[in-house]
Scaffold this active site. Structure first.
Site, PDB file in Angstrom:
ATOM      1  N   HIS A 315       0.808  -1.221   0.000  1.00 49.94           N
ATOM      2  CA  HIS A 315       0.000   0.000   0.000  1.00 49.94           C
ATOM      3  C   HIS A 315       0.837   1.264   0.000  1.00 49.94           C
ATOM      4  O   HIS A 315       0.408   2.300  -0.524  1.00 49.94           O
ATOM      5  CB  HIS A 315      -0.956   0.009   1.193  1.00 49.94           C
ATOM      6  N   GLY A 316       2.003   1.212   0.585  1.00 46.96           N
ATOM      7  CA  GLY A 316       2.808   2.431   0.591  1.00 46.96           C
ATOM      8  C   GLY A 316       4.166   2.202   1.194  1.00 46.96           C
ATOM      9  O   GLY A 316       4.359   1.315   2.028  1.00 46.96           O
TER      10      GLY A 316
END
Lengths: 476, 84
Positions: A315-316
């Site tokens: 996700h990041g």
């Protein structure tokens, strides 16, 4: 070119017309050109990356079939090439920054994060692995394969499509169909409503807390995290609805990505309903190859935890996302380990766990656990995260709950109504069964018009207040 | 707290009429003429609201009320794909 911009609607109209007027044999040409044009409107300089990933995975797919004696090598080549691009552009600065902080040096580079890189990379990985496993034949036509990787409705934020679902559809004949137009337009309208009316309006209140955690009090943190839960769901599922609706109008069926996740009864159920295309990707291409639940309980727990950690990192590139993934891993493992004990306790207390009241209780507990985890996801940095958590546990004052976010009576009414409508839209127009031409609820013209009015007024309201309107998941 | 939305009595009365019209299909069934009249009245009221100094927030609130009322009157699909 955001989905919620007027330019996209004009672009989509042209692409949809070309999709129907160009003969099936040559249809891939305008669709591929449109997809690359769409991608280049985001980051023209980085188009060579998607082209590189596409070319390498395409070539390795053919080599896996033609030279099966060395298929492991071709698979490794494809995975290494695709993952190298992803790791370098998305994670280099994260790792270099973490190491640099330890040794006191700046090792970071000025890198631009290519839009949608995690999505299209995962799509090429699934193709290579499926060809290697013999689940699908290698695609010989480069144009169709490139279109599968870059198909514009789902290019920048999914759903992460499987080759066996999308490639045959790209080759099939599609005639204009009024049922598809009606179902697709309804789906798009539901998506625009979720994104513009619910997510973007909610974002203003959420940002007020998360962008300046020092000035927020403990009372506003839990409310802001609950509002963020609504915002991120409507933002991402709104995008997905628009993507599925666009594709449906052109005659293509994309996979479902959400199934009312906040009605989940436990964390396992939540992940079966949230970002379904990613969850199933991790199950087939990571959890099962790691051994799944076939190698004993300890190994299963480790496998689950690895999947959630990787999911967080996907996700990041920040520790906040890693902790968020780990937290969900802990939820899942603790939930699994304590399941029998909890059932015994409920039985001893004489509580029927399938009763309506218990279902409400379980939904509420699951929602609160998810909201707590969203604080980690939304925090701008680990520094901000510490401040937010300190305030959450330190100075909770329910009396100041609403006022600190700047919520007015009109704002509360708008949010409440928008949320009710969103849940009704989900029940009627975005569920898998509503995909069937005969299964969708009838949307009367008046209802559609009111929803359209609401989208337009919310868009004008946000424009007037300078809201950005960018989709959260585009950054991944 | 802000608010008194719809400060002008004329707008309040018109908004009330629209909400009642939104509820009528529940009792007499959906008719195309009702939809046409309702949508036309919404357009007139919204135009008047803006001319009288109304805000986007007020307009949004009004159409959200109408959307919610209209939506809950739509039949909900069953799991088997048929309609209730």
């Amino acid at each position: 070119m955001n989905f919620n911009s007027p330019e996209f609607l004009i672009f989509f109209l042209i692409a949809a017309i070309l999709n129907f007027v160009v003969p099936t044999k040559y249809r891939w040409i305008p669709l591929l050109a449109a997809s690359y044009y769409f991608y280049m409107s985001w980051s023209a300089k980085l188009v060579f990356l998607i082209l590189f990933t596409t070319a390498v995975s395409y070539a390795s797919g053919i080599l896996i079939e033609k030279r099966p004696e060395r298929k492991k090598l071709w698979l490794a080549l494809s995975l290494t090439a695709s993952l190298s691009v992803l790791i370098f552009f998305k994670y280099y600065n994260f790792f270099a920054g973490s190491v640099g902080a330890l040794i006191g040096a700046d090792l970071t580079l000025k890198l631009m994060l290519p839009v949608g890189i995690s999505f299209y990379t995962f799509q090429t990985l699934s193709y290579s692995i499926d060809v290697y496993r013999g689940n699908i034949p290698a695609e010989r036509h480069f144009g169709y394969y490139a279109l599968f990787v870059s198909f514009f409705p789902q290019l920048v934020a999914g759903p992460i499509e499987r080759p066996e679902n999308l490639i045959p559809q790209l080759k099939a004949k599609h005639r204009f169909n009024s049922d598809d137009l009606s179902a697709g337009a309804k789906r798009m309208l539901a998506g625009y409503f979720k994104k513009i009316v619910v997510a973007d309006i909610t974002a203003g209140y959420v940002d007020a807390v998360f962008n300046s955690p020092e000035s927020a009090s403990g009372s506003s943190v839990p409310l802001a995290s609950m509002l963020f839960a609504v915002q991120i769901y409507c933002d991402f599922s709104g995008y997905t609805d628009i993507a599925i609706g666009c594709a449906r109008i052109m005659g293509y069926r994309l996979m479902q990505n959400f199934d009312r996740p906040y009605s989940a009864l436990n964390i396992k159920d939540f992940w079966a309903r949230w970002h379904i295309s990613l969850t199933s990707w991790f199950r087939y291409y990571l959890y099962i190859p790691l051994g799944g639940n076939r190698r004993g309980r300890t190994r299963m727990i480790l496998n689950l935890f690895i999947v959630f950690l990787v999911s967080g990192l996907w996700h990041g590139a920040d520790w906040t996302f890693v902790i968020w993934g780990a937290l969900h891993g802990i939820y899942r493992v603790v939930g699994m380990l304590t399941y029998k004990k909890r059932e015994e306790i409920w039985k001893k207390l004489g509580v029927d766990t399938s009763s309506a009241l218990m279902r409400v209780f379980r939904r509420t507990v699951t929602f609160l656990l998810v909201c707590f985890a969203w604080i980690f996801f939304r925090a701008n940095s680990t520094h901000d995260l510490m401040i937010l958590l300190g305030k959450l546990f330190g100075s909770f004052n329910p009396a100041a709950f609403v006022g600190e976010l700047g919520l007015t009576l009109t704002g509360v009414l708008i949010l409440a109504l928008a949320y009710i409508i969103m849940t009704q839209l989900d029940r009627r127009y975005t569920l898998p069964e509503a995909e069937l031409p005969s299964g969708g609820a009838v949307m009367q013209s008046g209802t559609a018009l009111y929803l359209l009015y609401a989208v337009i007024f919310a868009w004008l309201l946000l424009k007037a207040s300078g809201g950005s309107g960018a989709f959260i998941y585009f950054q991944f | 707290m802000d608010i008194i939305f719809f400060e002008q009595p004329l707008i309040r009365i018109a908004a009330l009429i629209l909400i009642i019209l939104d509820l009528v299909p529940r009792f007499i069934g959906a008719h195309i003429w009702l939809t046409v009249v309702n949508c036309a009245l919404h357009a007139v009221l919204l135009s008047y609201m803006f001319l009288a100094g109304g805000t986007f927030e007020e307009a949004l609130l009004l159409v959200l009320v109408s959307s919610a009322l209209a939506l809950v009157q739509c039949p909900e699909p069953r799991k088997d794909g048929s309609k209730k």
